[in-house]
Design an enzyme around this catalytic site. Structure first.
Site, PDB file in Angstrom:
ATOM      1  N   LYS A  77     -10.443  -0.135  10.594  1.00  0.00           N
ATOM      2  CA  LYS A  77     -10.636  -1.250   9.619  1.00  0.00           C
ATOM      3  C   LYS A  77     -10.884  -2.533  10.710  1.00  0.00           C
ATOM      4  CE  LYS A  77      -7.215  -0.156   6.104  1.00  0.00           C
ATOM      5  NZ  LYS A  77      -8.148   0.766   5.103  1.00  0.00           N
TER       6      LYS A  77
ATOM      7  N   GLN B 105      -4.664  -5.316   7.268  1.00  0.00           N
ATOM      8  CA  GLN B 105      -5.589  -6.067   6.807  1.00  0.00           C
ATOM      9  C   GLN B 105      -5.403  -7.405   7.192  1.00  0.00           C
ATOM     10  OE1 GLN B 105      -7.844  -5.265   4.694  1.00  0.00           O
ATOM     11  NE2 GLN B 105      -7.063  -3.196   3.805  1.00  0.00           N
TER      12      GLN B 105
ATOM     13  N   CYS C  31      -4.799   2.385  -3.650  1.00  0.00           N
ATOM     14  CA  CYS C  31      -3.651   2.961  -3.040  1.00  0.00           C
ATOM     15  C   CYS C  31      -2.340   1.991  -3.163  1.00  0.00           C
ATOM     16  CB  CYS C  31      -3.767   3.245  -1.452  1.00  0.00           C
ATOM     17  SG  CYS C  31      -4.872   4.441  -1.157  1.00  0.00           S
TER      18      CYS C  31
ATOM     19  N   HIS D 188       0.876  -1.148   0.030  1.00  0.00           N
ATOM     20  CA  HIS D 188      -0.030  -0.123  -0.016  1.00  0.00           C
ATOM     21  C   HIS D 188       0.844   1.134   0.046  1.00  0.00           C
ATOM     22  CE1 HIS D 188      -2.798   2.990   1.696  1.00  0.00           C
ATOM     23  NE2 HIS D 188      -4.054   2.068   1.541  1.00  0.00           N
TER      24      HIS D 188
ATOM     25  N   ASP E 148       2.967  -4.472   8.209  1.00  0.00           N
ATOM     26  CA  ASP E 148       1.748  -3.583   7.905  1.00  0.00           C
ATOM     27  C   ASP E 148       0.757  -4.463   8.148  1.00  0.00           C
ATOM     28  OD1 ASP E 148      -0.420  -2.403   6.966  1.00  0.00           O
ATOM     29  OD2 ASP E 148       0.495  -1.843   5.098  1.00  0.00           O
TER      30      ASP E 148
END
Lengths: 150, 438
Positions: free
Chosen positions: B254, B231, B394, B151, B228
């Site tokens: 999220k 998700q 993104c 991203h 990261d």
């Protein structure tokens, strides 16, 4: 299918999105001065490079290369049909008229007498997220006319 | 005596989620009962932002109605209660990823968390932080490594760090299907590498990356690791100690929380050796006109008045997820993801990005529709009440690598049903005929 969707994607738009009049940049061969503009919508990645040849105050030719949604590609195609052969000042007037409709959030219907096939884009003005798609080629023409002038 | 069947909540936590329970879960989310364009909302954009259960909304409202005060300052009762609630939320979110509370720094979002580390490294490179900040110094001859599927939030901060310090940014490439290519990894992750930053689960491909393998490669050369987890943390059980990463970033909105809150996890010894990024009030011990001493982590990274109500609401979100059970959510979304991919693959003219049907993926599928631009696909679906994401998500470099500029993405969460997935698939099947795509 929902009527809203059919109002937005009128058949004329779907046809132009497939046929794409003016697609493919033309090299200048005849007389006149060339103006070019590249426009990018960073939100969706739609982009267009539009080239205009202005000869004796007339939009002699218009061609473009682009990638994007049906609205943006159809708009470039309709624009090509509408503008070629027009006086430069008349072209600028039509761009302003189209912009006014697009920014109206559905309150100003397009005058088909003035805008021809571009009146089919009236429905787009109700979708603020899509106005930029419809305007992309028109802004490119506006800039390329200025560039051809300088 | 009447025989009363036990309430559903008494089911063992291991029982997988099923449509019946999901329908009950949906009642906790007011927005899921609304209509869009006269159709019931089918929300398949949780990868962009998730919806909030009542308990999260109430936690934020309750704070403002009953406890609103600045935290870590003032001695009045409200200030004490606010501080307690704020720190309890930190403990809840830290516990959710098996971290200690002092290893969890609040940030505005995951993007800020990554920038925090990048700027701390930049400050170390400028000589701040003394001898103990040596690990964070980057400069000419050093490399920073990311992957081609990142991203933009996990790419641009590193581009900028490289540009500021003279370090070189390198990347691990992906193959034509979007899987990480690790066969040449030791040529990219070298002793010159200071940090390896990569995504746990791709927001475009749905792939779950091999964290253990990448952490091993980084450790072999003494590089730091940053994961990261935007998700992954919302959708599957994540244990920072088991993953053995140095840093991890997460996004509150999220994972059923509000916007404006995210977090950085860092190993305690690293956080306490790292120079601060944002500076000012609340992160200091002693201040003179010339210089200042800083608090230990996490407070040294939390300058200024913090996002108190958001942090408290995120704590409530973590509790909601824990009570539902992350293993169960993972299994349910695995089912939804498989249904998405199988269904999409069966539709003519659809190319699904990422792992093929049958391979592991999170409940997310991005796809290209031959002859129809993603924006038009999104508009078509919106008309039927279906919310999806369109564009480059993104991740422009990844799209370019896969030969695309924009795709449509459907992403699920614990509150989505198989009926919704089926309704979506049926709608997608109507896209190409409507636009007359050839």
């Amino acid at each position: 299918m929902a009527t809203n969707l059919e109002q937005l994607y009128q058949q004329i738009i779907l046809d132009h999105a497939r046929e794409r009049h003016g697609s493919g940049l033309l090299e200048k061969t005849g007389p006149g001065s060339v103006g070019e503009s590249h426009q990018l919508n960073p939100v969706c990645g739609d982009e267009i490079t539009l080239r205009t040849v202005v000869d004796g105050g007339t939009v002699a030719s218009l061609s473009w290369d682009g990638a994007g949604c049906a609205i943006s590609m159809a708009s470039a195609s309709v624009l090509t049909d509408l503008m070629e052969g027009l006086e430069r000042d008349e072209a600028v007037r039509l761009i302003d008229a189209f912009r006014e409709v697009m920014r109206s959030r559905g309150t100003i219907p397009a005058d088909e007498e003035v805008l021809g096939d571009a009146a089919a884009f009236s429905g787009v003005s109700r979708y603020p997220a899509r106005v930029k798609c419809a305007m992309l080629a028109w802004v490119a023409l506006e800039e390329s006319l200025l560039a051809a002038n300088s | 005596m009447a025989v009363v069947s036990p309430p559903v909540t008494l089911l063992p936590a291991e029982a997988p989620l099923a449509n019946a329970e999901v329908l009950r879960i949906r009642n906790d989310f007011p927005i899921l009962g609304t209509e869009v364009n006269g159709r019931p909302l089918v929300y398949l954009d949780s990868g962009a932002t998730s919806q909030n259960p009542v308990s999260v909304l109430e936690a934020e409202q309750e704070f403002y109605e009953q406890r609103n005060a600045a935290v870590h300052r003032g001695a009045h009762t409200l200030a004490v209660e606010a501080t307690d609630a704020y720190e309890a939320a930190r403990a809840a979110v830290a516990g959710f990823i098996n971290a200690r509370p002092d290893e969890l720094v609040w940030t505005s979002n995951a993007t800020e968390a990554i920038n925090l580390v990048a700027y701390a490294m930049s400050n170390a490179a400028a000589g701040r932080g003394g001898a103990q900040a040596e690990r964070f110094r980057v400069g000419p001859g050093d490399t920073i490594v990311v992957t081609e599927m990142e991203h933009h939030a996990n790419l641009i901060p590193w581009q900028e760090l490289a540009a500021r310090t003279g370090a070189e940014l390198r990347f691990l490439p992906v193959d034509d299907e979007g899987a990480l290519r690790l066969e040449g990894a030791t040529g990219v992750i070298t002793p010159a590498t200071k940090i390896l930053a990569f995504t746990h689960a791709s927001n475009v491909l749905g792939t779950i990356n091999p964290v253990a393998e990448l952490v091993r490669l980084a450790k072999e050369v003494g590089a730091l690791t940053l994961l990261d987890a935007c998700q992954s943390v919302p959708h599957l059980p994540v244990d920072v100690k088991a993953l053995d990463v140095d840093f991890l970033v997460l996004s509150g909105h999220k994972m059923l929380g509000p916007t404006g809150i995210g977090a950085l996890y860092g190993r305690s010894e690293l956080l306490n050796a790292m120079p601060p990024f944002l500076t000012g009030g609340s992160m200091i011990t002693t201040v003179t006109m010339e210089r200042a001493e800083y608090l230990p982590a996490p407070n040294r990274f939390e300058a200024g008045t913090q996002r108190i109500s958001q942090a408290i609401a995120l704590g409530a979100a973590a509790n909601y997820l824990s009570e539902t059970g992350m293993h169960r959510i993972e299994a349910w979304e695995g089912e939804l993801g498989a249904r998405l991919v199988e269904g999409l693959t069966a539709i003519e003219g659809i190319r699904v990005l990422g792992p093929r049907a049958g391979l592991p993926r999170i409940g997310l599928a991005a796809f290209d529709v031959a002859g129809v631009h993603a924006h038009d696909v999104g508009q078509f679906l919106d008309e039927q009440g279906i919310a999806v994401r369109v564009g480059h998500h993104c991740a422009q470099p990844l799209h370019r690598r896969l030969g695309l500029t924009a795709t449509t993405r459907a992403s699920t969460y614990l509150y989505n049903t198989t009926d919704e997935v089926d309704f979506f698939l049926e709608a997608v099947a109507g896209v190409r005929p409507f636009f007359g795509a050839r």
